[in-house]
Design a protein around this motif. Structure first.
Motif, PDB file in Angstrom:
ATOM      1  N   ASN A 171       2.076   0.888  -1.093  1.00  0.00           N
ATOM      2  CA  ASN A 171       0.660   0.606  -1.261  1.00  0.00           C
ATOM      3  C   ASN A 171       0.039   0.598   0.133  1.00  0.00           C
ATOM      4  N   ASP A 175      -2.790   0.893   3.224  1.00  0.00           N
ATOM      5  CA  ASP A 175      -4.175   0.612   3.592  1.00  0.00           C
ATOM      6  C   ASP A 175      -4.295   0.850   5.092  1.00  0.00           C
ATOM      7  N   TYR A 234       1.299  -0.344   5.205  1.00  0.00           N
ATOM      8  CA  TYR A 234       1.593  -0.327   3.774  1.00  0.00           C
ATOM      9  C   TYR A 234       2.411  -1.545   3.387  1.00  0.00           C
TER      10      TYR A 234
END
Length: 191
Positions: free
Chosen positions: A19, A21, A25
């Motif tokens: 995930n 950003d 991650y």
């Protein structure tokens, strides 16, 4: 987390999901519920780290047998390895067959190897770090292994002149190992 059955029964190649950003991650390295959905129930009791300075280092082929047989969950936290596993479960349809996977810090993969397999790896770059969980405490009295260059197995190692320990150079051939440990699967090992 994507779980893909390997070509040898009980082995799974696992791809981790990230995930990302702007900071980097987040990644889940283990999820008991996901493992249970695939019928993989493990009580991890130790986590180990192996660091190899030189490209071309081979460690293995190692295993524990009897009541101390180990399931392993292996990943690379730094570098890259050619990870090899040999099925030594006498009741398996793939008995004495091997397979390998590429594990790197970038490909976000792990490999789950059940009890009854010999395991080893070859580092593909300098300064490689391998981290792995096991579901049984290490027991020197129950350790064994097979010579990395066994002629019967014909493993396609990516390095022909490896850095290897004296201990691993002295591991027996597959034939000698099986003769010496003819009853290793009858000492409490379960699949």
């Amino acid at each position: 987390m994507i779980m893909i059955p390997g070509s040898l029964p009980g082995v799974y190649e696992i791809t981790l999901s990230s995930n990302p950003d702007l900071r980097g991650y987040f990644q889940r390295l283990y999820d008991e519920q996901t493992f249970q959905e695939f019928g993989l129930h493990c009580n991890w009791v130790q986590e180990n780290r192996s660091f190899s300075r030189k490209k071309g280092t081979i460690r293995g082929l190692h295993m524990q047998f009897g009541v101390h047989a180990e399931t392993k969950l292996i990943r690379v936290s730094k570098g890259a390895i050619y990870d090899v596993f040999v099925d030594l479960r006498k009741d398996s349809p793939t008995f004495c067959m091997w397979d390998a996977v590429l594990l790197t810090e970038d490909n976000q993969r792990m490999v789950y190897i059940p009890k009854g397999f010999a395991h080893g790896f070859c580092t593909l770059v300098d300064d490689t770090e391998v981290v792995y969980k096991v579901d049984h405490v290490y027991s020197p009295a129950h350790e064994g292994g097979v010579y990395w260059k066994d002629e019967t197995l014909r493993i396609n190692w990516p390095i022909l002149k490896p850095v290897i320990s004296n201990k691993d150079q002295r591991l027996p051939s597959l034939e000698v190992f099986l003769n010496q440990h003819e009853d290793y699967q009858n000492r409490g090992r379960s699949t």
